[in-house]
Each structure stands twice: as C-alpha cells, then as structure tokens.
Write an enzyme that holds these catalytic residues in place. Structure first.
Site, PDB file in Angstrom:
ATOM      1  N   CYS A  11      27.502  26.651  27.850  1.00 36.45           N
ATOM      2  CA  CYS A  11      28.860  27.135  28.090  1.00 36.45           C
ATOM      3  C   CYS A  11      28.858  28.256  29.119  1.00 36.45           C
ATOM      4  CB  CYS A  11      29.458  27.631  26.771  1.00 36.45           C
ATOM      5  SG  CYS A  11      31.186  28.052  26.978  1.00 36.45           S
ATOM      6  N   GLN A  70      27.667  23.230  16.494  1.00 32.69           N
ATOM      7  CA  GLN A  70      27.044  23.968  17.590  1.00 32.69           C
ATOM      8  C   GLN A  70      27.116  25.462  17.306  1.00 32.69           C
ATOM      9  OE1 GLN A  70      28.766  24.775  21.627  1.00 32.69           O
ATOM     10  NE2 GLN A  70      27.106  23.447  22.272  1.00 32.69           N
ATOM     11  N   ASN A 115      25.655  14.318  30.728  1.00 34.08           N
ATOM     12  CA  ASN A 115      27.029  14.829  30.608  1.00 34.08           C
ATOM     13  C   ASN A 115      27.522  15.353  31.960  1.00 34.08           C
ATOM     14  OD1 ASN A 115      28.304  17.979  29.670  1.00 34.08           O
ATOM     15  ND2 ASN A 115      29.428  16.095  29.291  1.00 34.08           N
ATOM     16  N   GLY A 116      28.803  15.152  32.206  1.00 37.00           N
ATOM     17  CA  GLY A 116      29.441  15.713  33.392  1.00 37.00           C
ATOM     18  C   GLY A 116      30.199  14.676  34.186  1.00 37.00           C
ATOM     19  N   ASP A 117      31.530  14.815  34.205  1.00 41.26           N
ATOM     20  CA  ASP A 117      32.402  14.002  35.068  1.00 41.26           C
ATOM     21  C   ASP A 117      32.403  12.512  34.729  1.00 41.26           C
ATOM     22  OD1 ASP A 117      32.779  16.392  36.322  1.00 41.26           O
ATOM     23  OD2 ASP A 117      31.788  15.864  38.191  1.00 41.26           O
ATOM     24  N   LYS A 176      22.052  21.958  24.005  1.00 43.53           N
ATOM     25  CA  LYS A 176      22.950  21.564  25.091  1.00 43.53           C
ATOM     26  C   LYS A 176      22.790  22.567  26.207  1.00 43.53           C
ATOM     27  CE  LYS A 176      27.545  20.165  26.342  1.00 43.53           C
ATOM     28  NZ  LYS A 176      28.157  21.364  26.929  1.00 43.53           N
ATOM     29  N   GLY A 212      33.495  14.903  27.802  1.00 45.46           N
ATOM     30  CA  GLY A 212      34.354  16.005  27.405  1.00 45.46           C
ATOM     31  C   GLY A 212      35.774  15.804  27.874  1.00 45.46           C
ATOM     32  N   PRO A 220      31.084  18.966  22.859  1.00 48.77           N
ATOM     33  CA  PRO A 220      31.756  20.085  22.184  1.00 48.77           C
ATOM     34  C   PRO A 220      32.694  20.781  23.155  1.00 48.77           C
ATOM     35  CG  PRO A 220      29.487  20.683  22.741  1.00 48.77           C
ATOM     36  CD  PRO A 220      29.663  19.229  23.091  1.00 48.77           C
TER      37      PRO A 220
HETATM   38  C1  FMN Z   1      37.978  23.372  27.156  1.00 52.47           C
HETATM   39  C2  FMN Z   1      36.485  23.240  27.164  1.00 52.47           C
HETATM   40  C3  FMN Z   1      35.742  23.873  26.172  1.00 52.47           C
HETATM   41  C4  FMN Z   1      34.344  23.761  26.151  1.00 52.47           C
HETATM   42  N1  FMN Z   1      33.656  24.335  25.113  1.00 52.47           N
HETATM   43  C5  FMN Z   1      32.300  24.145  25.028  1.00 52.47           C
HETATM   44  C6  FMN Z   1      31.578  24.618  23.899  1.00 52.47           C
HETATM   45  O1  FMN Z   1      32.125  25.195  22.945  1.00 52.47           O
HETATM   46  N2  FMN Z   1      30.234  24.391  23.886  1.00 52.47           N
HETATM   47  C7  FMN Z   1      29.585  23.755  24.915  1.00 52.47           C
HETATM   48  O2  FMN Z   1      28.371  23.560  24.852  1.00 52.47           O
HETATM   49  N3  FMN Z   1      30.261  23.273  25.973  1.00 52.47           N
HETATM   50  C8  FMN Z   1      31.598  23.437  26.049  1.00 52.47           C
HETATM   51  N4  FMN Z   1      32.291  22.893  27.099  1.00 52.47           N
HETATM   52  C9  FMN Z   1      31.576  22.071  28.098  1.00 52.47           C
HETATM   53  C10 FMN Z   1      31.642  20.581  27.724  1.00 52.47           C
HETATM   54  O3  FMN Z   1      30.947  20.324  26.516  1.00 52.47           O
HETATM   55  C11 FMN Z   1      31.030  19.691  28.845  1.00 52.47           C
HETATM   56  O4  FMN Z   1      29.680  20.056  29.007  1.00 52.47           O
HETATM   57  C12 FMN Z   1      31.739  19.851  30.179  1.00 52.47           C
HETATM   58  O5  FMN Z   1      33.143  19.829  30.032  1.00 52.47           O
HETATM   59  C13 FMN Z   1      31.312  18.749  31.167  1.00 52.47           C
HETATM   60  O6  FMN Z   1      31.603  17.471  30.651  1.00 52.47           O
HETATM   61  P1  FMN Z   1      32.913  16.629  31.151  1.00 52.47           P
HETATM   62  O7  FMN Z   1      32.850  16.542  32.648  1.00 52.47           O
HETATM   63  O8  FMN Z   1      32.785  15.313  30.483  1.00 52.47           O
HETATM   64  O9  FMN Z   1      34.112  17.422  30.719  1.00 52.47           O
HETATM   65  C14 FMN Z   1      33.671  23.021  27.156  1.00 52.47           C
HETATM   66  C15 FMN Z   1      34.433  22.409  28.160  1.00 52.47           C
HETATM   67  C16 FMN Z   1      35.818  22.498  28.179  1.00 52.47           C
HETATM   68  C17 FMN Z   1      36.597  21.799  29.257  1.00 52.47           C
END
Ligand code: FMN
Length: 346
Positions: free
Chosen positions: A100, A70, A203-205, A142, A227, A16
């Site tokens: 978040c 969510q 999740n992450g990177d 989450k 993400g 998300p």
């Molecule tokens: C622009 C943006 C908005 C996000 N909004 C949410 C959100 O609404 N809810 C949530 O649980 N995480 C949110 N996240 C976190 C992502 O879901 C994810 O956990 C985080 O970016 C790490 O994953 P990644 O390295 O694949 O980006 C957001 C991240 C970004 C970059």
C-alpha cells in the site's frame, strides 16, 4: 491453486482495498466468481483494535472460507500479535501488507515503505510466520515491484520471504513511487515467479478477460488479483473464469440481474454498517455500478442526497427498472469508454 494446505476454488483473487473490500463486497465477489478475497488491511496497533472501524474489519460473520486478513504495521512483535488476534477472530490466512502506498500507512514506515528496509521487512515476515505456523495458518505477502524504478527489489524480497516460510506472494506491477500512475509492468512479476517455488499472483491494471489471459501468459503467474476493475463490476471474476475456460467472452450481465446483485449487496452492507453510516458508504458502490450506464452520473448526484436505506433502495430499484426498459444488458467496458468520449465531444 493452493495457499499452504488450503485449496482455493480458482485462481481469481479480489485485491484488498481499504474502504472497498469489506465483508459484504468480498462476499459478493466470491459469489460472482472470485476464488479468494482478502480483507481490507487491519492495523497492528492494539489501541485501535477496539475502534468501530477495526472491529468491523475483524468481523467475518457468514464469510466463506478461507478467511484471509491483511495486517499492516512496522513492528515485528506487534505484527505477530496482530496475526494472533485475527486468527482468534477467524482468520485462516494472514496477509502482510507491503504494497500500500498510502501516506497514512507509509509515513509510519508500513505498507510498501517496508520494501525499502529489507532487514525489517524480513524480521516482520519471520515474526508473523512464527506466530501463524504453530496454528496451521499460512502467511502471504502483498508487495510492489520495489520502492522506486532504480530499486526494484521484489525478486530479492520474494526469495527471502519464501525462505522465511511465506506461502504465496502477490505482486502489484508498480513501484511505490509510481502510486497508481503509469501502466503496471509485468516483467518484474514474471521474474518473481521464475525465482520462487511458492505460488505468485499477478496484480495491476487487469480489467478484462483478455487482459487477464494476457497477464497470466506473460508472467507465468499462478493467479491474478483484481482491484479497481471489480469496483461496480464484481461479476468481472465470472467473466474472466468463463473466458479462461472457454476462450469465448460471455455477454455482459442483464441490467435486471445487476439490479438484484446491487440490492442484495446493499442489504448486506446496511447489516454491517447500520443505516446512517451504511447509506453513506454504500453510495460509492452504487455510483461505480451505474457509471457504466447512460445517465448514471446524474443519478449518482441525486442518489447522494438520500439519507435513509429505504429511500436509497427505492431510488436504485426504480432507476434500474427504468434503465431495463431501454437496455437489456450492461454496456461492455469498451462501449462505456466510447460513450464517455462521445459525451466529451458533444
Ligand atoms: C481504494 C483502494 C484501496 C486499497 N487498499 C489496499 C489495502 O488495504 N492493502 C493493499 O495491500 N493494497 C491496497 N490497494 C491496492 C490494491 O490491492 C491493488 O494492488 C491495486 O489497486 C492495483 O490493482 P488494480 O490495478 O487491479 O486496481 C488499494 C487500492 C485501492 C484502489
């Protein structure tokens, strides 16, 4: 891969992201290989449900099952009501946001701030499960690894959540204090996976098929959630699916194919937001898509001046047609990084 009784087509999840994973983008990610995509967070504050922003987020017209919404908030009763409200509007899975780090969310003690107050976090989980279970709707969570390095309580909270009836947990491998800085760590995700029997998503990177395979192996997770790497590259899910199935990396997509996906996405995007707001909010998606290509930054600057759908669609179409004369395929991620380094050095 199942969430409660709901069978998913694969174990590749779109994370998300508020302002990004709206319905049109989720649809595209699903079409290009994601088995599951969670909505942007919806506030538990009733006074905001009628706002344009929240009502758009609660609109799932034409979205493929399962529809996962969510919710974010700090009050158990309000969160339970938010769950029921979204189920009435089509949600088939309810996800609780404890991940978040945004100030807007955390200063109200929501999002990852809840990890600091385990009794409140569990009270919220119990109330949401109580609202969802009678309607056969699974609840997922989450979270991050903890509030800060010295307070990594993801394992304890995950065990509590499992006992309270949560059906799946996604863990972002950073603490709240880290925000998005530093590298994600996967040992805590592996510890969560070892501690619970419900599915866990790592999740992450995760930004490539090889990284996806590595994270799955390192954590033992049942699924991975992506993400930022999907921004401007929603076909990453298909690339990962191909690599996990065959052990071979698929070539990057054809530039003309990417043009067609982007145009399709823009039409869907304008359909949800209307012309004026849609043209503006589409700019980031266009910018992310073209950044990998030579001259992408200059195009982005030009395109940001356009104010109507027709002009935006035409500019995107023409730019990609021109690009296709010299580039058959999108550059691979490594090549893009190399290009940027070369540009900086020049
Ligand atoms: C622009 C943006 C908005 C996000 N909004 C949410 C959100 O609404 N809810 C949530 O649980 N995480 C949110 N996240 C976190 C992502 O879901 C994810 O956990 C985080 O970016 C790490 O994953 P990644 O390295 O694949 O980006 C957001 C991240 C970004 C970059």
């Amino acid at each position: 891969m199942r969430i409660g009784t709901i069978e998913l087509p694969n174990r590749l999840f779109a994370a998300p992201m508020a302002g990004v994973t709206d319905r049109p983008f989720r649809r595209l990610c699903r079409r290009l290989g994601a088995g599951y995509a969670v909505s942007e967070m919806v506030t538990s504050r009733k006074d905001l449900w009628k706002s344009l922003k929240t009502s758009r987020r609660a609109n799932h017209d034409g979205e493929a099952a399962p529809i996962a919404v969510q919710i974010a908030g700090t009050d158990a009763q309000m969160m339970a009501e938010a769950a029921a409200y979204n189920i009435d509007r089509g949600a088939q899975i309810i996800d609780i946001n404890m991940g978040c780090p945004a100030k807007k969310v955390c200063s109200q003690w929501a999002g990852s701030a809840l990890m600091q107050d385990e009794p409140l976090a569990l009270a919220i989980i119990e109330a949401v499960v109580a609202a969802c279970a009678p309607r056969g709707v699974p609840v997922t969570l989450k979270m991050r690894t903890g509030w800060r390095a010295a307070q990594r309580n993801a394992v304890r909270l995950a065990c509590g959540a499992e006992s309270a009836g949560v059906a799946m947990i996604a863990v972002h491998g950073r603490t709240r204090e880290q925000g998005y800085k530093g590298a994600a760590e996967y040992d805590t995700i592996a510890a969560v996976k070892a501690a619970v029997r419900i599915p866990v998503a790592a999740n992450g990177d995760i930004d490539s098929p090889a990284k996806a395979a590595e994270v799955l192996a390192r954590t033992g997770a049942d699924a991975i959630m992506i993400g930022r790497a999907a921004q401007g590259r929603p076909w990453i899910f298909g690339e990962i699916a191909h690599f996990l199935a065959t052990g071979v990396e698929r070539p990057p997509p054809d530039v003309r194919q990417v043009k067609a996906w982007l145009i399709e996405h823009l039409h869907d995007h304008y359909g949800l937001y209307g012309e004026r707001a849609g043209v503006r909010s589409a700019r980031k998606h266009i910018g992310w898509t073209v950044r990998a290509l030579p001259g992408g930054e200059a195009f982005r600057a030009r395109m940001n001046m356009l104010e109507d759908c027709e002009a935006q669609l035409r500019a995107v179409g023409e730019w990609f047609d021109e690009m296709a004369q010299t580039h058959q395929r999108m550059p691979s991620r490594a090549a893009c990084i190399e290009d940027e380094t070369m540009l900086e050095a020049a």
